[in-house]
Scaffold this active site. Structure first.
Site, mmCIF file in Angstrom:
data_model
loop_
_atom_site.group_PDB
_atom_site.id
_atom_site.type_symbol
_atom_site.label_atom_id
_atom_site.label_comp_id
_atom_site.label_asym_id
_atom_site.label_seq_id
_atom_site.Cartn_x
_atom_site.Cartn_y
_atom_site.Cartn_z
ATOM 1 N N GLU A 103 -2.863 4.662 -0.135
ATOM 2 C CA GLU A 103 -3.954 3.896 -0.749
ATOM 3 C C GLU A 103 -5.285 4.379 -0.192
ATOM 4 O OE1 GLU A 103 -3.845 -0.375 -0.565
ATOM 5 O OE2 GLU A 103 -1.705 -0.462 -1.033
ATOM 6 N N GLU A 114 1.836 -2.193 4.548
ATOM 7 C CA GLU A 114 0.856 -2.840 5.411
ATOM 8 C C GLU A 114 1.427 -3.987 6.247
ATOM 9 O OE1 GLU A 114 -3.191 -1.706 2.955
ATOM 10 O OE2 GLU A 114 -2.594 -3.820 3.043
#
Length: 478
Positions: free
Chosen positions: A385, A197
């Site tokens: 995720e 991320e």
């Protein structure tokens, strides 16, 4: 319903029921072959965690201090003054957590390495105790038939690195660390994710200031931090390839901002795809295209990042797979303007999970996979995720998190659609195996399918764990 009494409503439902079934199918259609909700036989089901969120033991066995250690211990930065000092104590309980995975029946587990356990100061002499720890964790997983997918950086930056991500040298230090770990682990680890991320550890940490190191920099400084982040990824890819054994695959775990078309018509689909490409110009778009697109450079003007010779070639290094962290949607529609689209802001009535930012919009699961596939054509995609926070009350020893099951069932249903349409999605990692330290939210938000009592460290499976176990057992949506 104030204009109808119960009898009127009954008549209406009775008439409708003679023609329609629950799925909207009429007459003989209700007895037709049900939709196949199964996944490919080789589809990989897993769970995900991150080192700082679960390990604890922040001062043990030579681990160096990280930016998150400093941030957590700065008053007012994390909810309730919570820290990752103990977290889920997985540093000591990794065997127990491996058994949780085994009980679920997963074939894979996404975990991260704490950079500061390997190089306490970010560079220099490696710490053998840190290497030994991860060898034990990995060997234990493999002994249970669980394949680890390793993320090499999940936000916990060694504090000793001068200037952190504002310093270009941090990207080089990361590449040295990534190459070192690939050399140590690629005899057993076949899938590495460089960073997790980019948008979070750059923007949230250096623009918004709600994550470590808690800065609010100028637009030009933020863009340079972003550049150093994608450069670290690219140099890391090169270092892993140079040091790893043959057959090792490299990818990234990115929380790309995905735009869902307001309706499935050609003009809105094109608008959503364009919005996705342009609004991720500084991250995944740059990585997949090996350049900063003109729209981004024009928009940023004098604030555009300073790029050195060879940077974009490294950033655009070919990947073996792309992994996506998909949670909440954005929306876009076609518009007769310079961009060709407008984005739709979230409104207060948007359905949400326990975290205010976690808007429920399952279609983003499908469109995320489709957009990436159609724009850049990666051979393999994973969902690194996907999951949801929920309130998770404990009632008579049970945690019946039906809201989380609802969320997961609907999102996984959209991933199934993407696979059915031929997009190359090969695996799914549920976030998260267990409740953990949820960054600036501390322990106030629970994302796990196992409940953690942080006072006793007892792990208790939630209803969602039983549901996910059954999905894995049947290899289909249940």
């Amino acid at each position: 319903m104030t204009n109808f009494n119960r009898r009127d409503l009954g008549k209406m439902l009775g008439a409708a029921g003679s023609a329609l079934t629950l799925g909207g199918l009429a007459g003989k259609a209700s007895a037709a072959t049900p939709i196949d909700l199964s996944f490919p036989k080789d589809f990989k089901w897993g769970c995900a965690t991150a080192a700082y969120q679960v390990e604890g033991a922040v001062k043990e066995d030579g681990r160096g201090q990280t930016n998150w250690d400093v941030f957590c211990h700065t008053p007012g930065k994390v909810a309730n003054g919570d820290t990752g000092d103990v977290a889920c104590d997985s540093y000591h309980r990794y065997a127990e957590d491996t058994q949780l995975l085994k009980n679920l029946g997963v074939s894979t587990y996404r975990m991260s390495i704490a950079w500061s356990r390997i190089f306490p100061d970010g560079t220099g002499k490696p710490n053998q105790k840190g290497i030994d720890y991860y060898n034990k964790v990995i060997d234990g997983l493999l002994a249970q038939g669980i394949e680890p997918y390793v993320t090499l950086f999940h936000w916990d930056l060694p504090q000793a690195l001068p200037g952190g991500w504002q310093n270009r040298d941090t990207a080089k230090a990361y590449a040295d660390y990534a190459g070192f770990m690939a050399g140590k682990l690629s005899d057993r680890i076949h899938k590495f994710m460089t960073v997790n991320e980019l948008r979070c550890f750059t923007d949230l940490g250096h623009q918004v200031g709600i994550h470590a190191p808690g800065l609010k920099l100028s637009p030009a400084e933020v863009n340079q931090v972003r550049h150093h982040g994608v450069l670290a990824h690219g140099l890391g890819v090169q270092a892993i390839r140079a040091q790893a054994k043959a057959g090792t695959q490299v990818g990234i775990a990115d929380n790309t901002v995905f735009y869902v078309p307001v309706m499935e018509t050609p003009e809105h689909i094109a608008a959503a795809k364009k919005a996705t490409r342009e609004n991720n110009a500084m991250f995944l778009t740059a990585i997949m295209e090996g350049r900063y697109i003109d729209e981004y450079l024009t928009e940023q003007g004098a604030n555009a990042p300073k790029v050195q010779a060879g940077d974009m070639a490294a950033i655009g290094s070919a990947l073996d797979f792309v992994s996506l962290n998909i949670y909440a949607p954005e929306w876009a529609r076609a518009e007769d303007n310079a961009k060709g689209y407008v984005t739709i802001p979230h409104i207060g009535s948007s359905p949400r999970m326990a975290s205010p930012w976690l808007i429920v919009g399952p279609e983003v699961a499908y469109w995320g996979v489709r957009h990436v596939s159609e724009m850049w054509g990666p051979k393999t995609l994973y969902i690194s995720e996907n999951g949801a926070s929920a309130d998770d009350p404990v009632v008579n020893g049970h945690i019946d998190d039906v809201d989380r099951v609802m969320y997961l069932r609907n999102y996984i249903g959209q991933f199934h659609r993407a696979i059915a349409e031929g997009y190359p999605l090969k695996g799914y990692f549920l976030w998260s195996l267990m409740d953990n330290f949820e960054w600036a939210d501390g322990y106030t938000k629970r994302f796990g399918i196992h409940y953690v009592d942080f006072a006793t460290q007892k792990r208790t499976p939630k209803l969602s764990a039983a549901w996910y176990r059954e999905v894995i057992r049947q290899n289909r949506i249940v």
